[in-house]
Design a protein around this motif. Structure first.
Motif, short mmCIF file in Angstrom:
data_model
loop_
_atom_site.label_atom_id
_atom_site.label_comp_id
_atom_site.label_asym_id
_atom_site.label_seq_id
_atom_site.Cartn_x
_atom_site.Cartn_y
_atom_site.Cartn_z
N SER A 1 0.81 -1.21 0.00
CA SER A 1 0.00 0.00 0.00
C SER A 1 0.85 1.28 0.00
CB SER A 1 -0.94 0.01 1.21
OG SER A 1 -0.20 0.05 2.41
N GLN A 2 2.17 1.15 -0.19
CA GLN A 2 3.07 2.30 -0.17
C GLN A 2 3.59 2.59 -1.57
OE1 GLN A 2 3.36 3.85 2.76
NE2 GLN A 2 2.13 2.21 3.64
N CYS A 3 3.89 3.86 -1.83
CA CYS A 3 4.58 4.22 -3.07
C CYS A 3 6.04 3.81 -2.91
CB CYS A 3 4.48 5.72 -3.33
SG CYS A 3 2.81 6.28 -3.70
N ALA A 4 6.59 3.18 -3.94
CA ALA A 4 7.94 2.65 -3.84
C ALA A 4 8.77 3.03 -5.06
CB ALA A 4 7.88 1.13 -3.72
N VAL A 5 10.06 3.18 -4.84
CA VAL A 5 11.02 3.41 -5.92
C VAL A 5 11.90 2.16 -5.98
CG1 VAL A 5 12.91 4.84 -6.76
CG2 VAL A 5 10.98 5.91 -5.57
N ASP A 6 11.79 1.41 -7.08
CA ASP A 6 12.52 0.16 -7.26
C ASP A 6 13.63 0.39 -8.28
OD1 ASP A 6 13.43 -2.40 -7.79
OD2 ASP A 6 11.43 -3.28 -7.85
N ILE A 7 14.87 0.36 -7.82
CA ILE A 7 16.01 0.65 -8.69
C ILE A 7 16.19 -0.45 -9.74
CG2 ILE A 7 17.82 -0.45 -7.29
CD1 ILE A 7 18.12 2.99 -8.93
N ARG A 8 15.80 -1.69 -9.42
CA ARG A 8 15.93 -2.79 -10.39
C ARG A 8 15.00 -2.56 -11.58
NH1 ARG A 8 14.39 -7.18 -6.10
NH2 ARG A 8 12.74 -5.63 -6.08
N TRP A 9 13.76 -2.16 -11.28
CA TRP A 9 12.78 -1.88 -12.33
C TRP A 9 13.24 -0.70 -13.18
CZ3 TRP A 9 9.50 2.38 -13.10
CH2 TRP A 9 8.54 2.21 -14.09
N MET A 10 13.75 0.34 -12.54
CA MET A 10 14.23 1.51 -13.28
C MET A 10 15.39 1.13 -14.19
SD MET A 10 14.01 4.34 -10.24
CE MET A 10 14.62 5.72 -11.20
N LYS A 11 16.27 0.27 -13.72
CA LYS A 11 17.41 -0.19 -14.53
C LYS A 11 16.93 -1.00 -15.74
CE LYS A 11 21.84 -1.08 -15.16
NZ LYS A 11 22.76 -0.06 -15.60
N ARG A 12 15.94 -1.88 -15.53
CA ARG A 12 15.39 -2.66 -16.64
C ARG A 12 14.73 -1.77 -17.69
NH1 ARG A 12 13.91 -6.34 -12.51
NH2 ARG A 12 11.83 -5.44 -12.41
N GLN A 13 14.15 -0.65 -17.26
CA GLN A 13 13.52 0.28 -18.18
C GLN A 13 14.57 1.10 -18.95
OE1 GLN A 13 10.20 0.23 -18.69
NE2 GLN A 13 10.18 -1.41 -17.18
N GLY A 14 15.83 1.05 -18.51
CA GLY A 14 16.89 1.83 -19.15
C GLY A 14 16.94 3.27 -18.67
N TRP A 15 16.43 3.52 -17.47
CA TRP A 15 16.34 4.88 -16.94
C TRP A 15 17.51 5.28 -16.05
CZ3 TRP A 15 10.56 4.76 -15.02
CH2 TRP A 15 9.73 4.62 -16.14
N SER B 1 13.91 12.15 -15.13
CA SER B 1 12.54 11.94 -15.57
C SER B 1 11.64 11.93 -14.34
CB SER B 1 12.44 10.60 -16.32
OG SER B 1 11.17 10.48 -16.92
N SER B 2 10.46 11.33 -14.47
CA SER B 2 9.56 11.25 -13.32
C SER B 2 8.88 9.89 -13.30
CB SER B 2 8.52 12.36 -13.35
OG SER B 2 7.68 12.23 -14.46
N ILE B 3 8.43 9.52 -12.14
CA ILE B 3 7.70 8.28 -11.91
C ILE B 3 6.38 8.67 -11.28
CG2 ILE B 3 7.67 6.07 -10.71
CD1 ILE B 3 10.72 6.29 -10.51
N SER B 4 5.29 8.04 -11.71
CA SER B 4 4.00 8.32 -11.08
C SER B 4 3.33 7.01 -10.70
CB SER B 4 3.11 9.15 -12.00
OG SER B 4 2.86 8.45 -13.19
N TRP B 5 2.49 7.07 -9.67
CA TRP B 5 1.76 5.92 -9.18
C TRP B 5 0.27 6.20 -9.33
CZ3 TRP B 5 5.82 8.15 -6.59
CH2 TRP B 5 6.96 7.36 -6.44
N SER B 6 -0.49 5.14 -9.59
CA SER B 6 -1.94 5.29 -9.68
C SER B 6 -2.60 4.12 -8.97
CB SER B 6 -2.41 5.37 -11.13
OG SER B 6 -2.06 4.20 -11.82
N SER B 7 -3.82 4.36 -8.55
CA SER B 7 -4.62 3.33 -7.91
C SER B 7 -6.03 3.42 -8.46
CB SER B 7 -4.63 3.52 -6.39
OG SER B 7 -5.48 2.58 -5.77
N ARG B 8 -6.49 2.32 -9.07
CA ARG B 8 -7.83 2.28 -9.66
C ARG B 8 -8.03 3.41 -10.68
NH1 ARG B 8 -10.14 1.20 -3.88
NH2 ARG B 8 -9.73 -1.01 -3.76
#
Length: 154
Positions: free
Chosen positions: A17-31, A38-45
């Motif tokens: 239920s928390q907003c998270a910054v995952d460095i592994r995911w960012m690395k896989r995206q090439g960011w 850049s920016s990261i955004s979170w959404s729910s429903r």
């Protein structure tokens, strides 16, 4: 002891239920490379619940966002997170962040409060830790049914 359906109390805040910054995911995206921003955004429903800007300079990840406590005024927050690398077999390397609070190596920092920190610093739990035996069994059964192609238990 407890009955068959008794699980843990579940009083701790949950990771999911928390907003998270995952460095592994960012690395896989090439960011993640020197000079990226850049920016990261979170959404729910379908509704946007958070946004954070970041930039990478050398071995430093800077998170820039606004925070407020209990409906008060928005405050700008800039946090520098040190990036760390470990060697893997066959010559590659794995990227980590150092928790800004305890300086422990972690892959994910959470924004459960004003400043980001690791799961241990915020004492966050997983939903599965509060499941009863029956809940855990039902979750595993649903997962098996989905693998077999069943929808909604049919």
């Amino acid at each position: 002891m407890g009955s068959f359906s008794s699980g843990r109390s579940g009083w701790r805040r949950k990771v999911e239920s928390q907003c998270a910054v995952d460095i592994r995911w960012m690395k896989r995206q090439g960011w993640i490379y020197d000079g990226s921003h850049s920016s990261i955004s979170w959404s729910s429903r379908g509704e946007k619940i958070g946004n954070i800007d970041y930039k990478v300079s050398g071995d430093l990840l800077t998170l820039m966002y606004k925070s407020r406590k209990n409906g008060g005024d928005w405050e700008p927050v800039d946090v520098d997170i040190t990036l760390d690398y470990t060697r893997c077999n066959y010559g590659s390397s794995r990227i980590w962040m150092r928790c800004p609070h305890c300086y422990r190596r972690c892959a994910i920092v959470y924004l459960a409060d004003k400043y980001p920190a690791c799961r241990k610093c915020y004492d966050l739990a997983y939903y599965s830790e509060a499941e009863s035996h029956l809940d855990r069994f039902m979750r595993k059964a649903r997962k098996s049914q989905e693998k077999l192609g069943y929808k909604d238990g049919r």
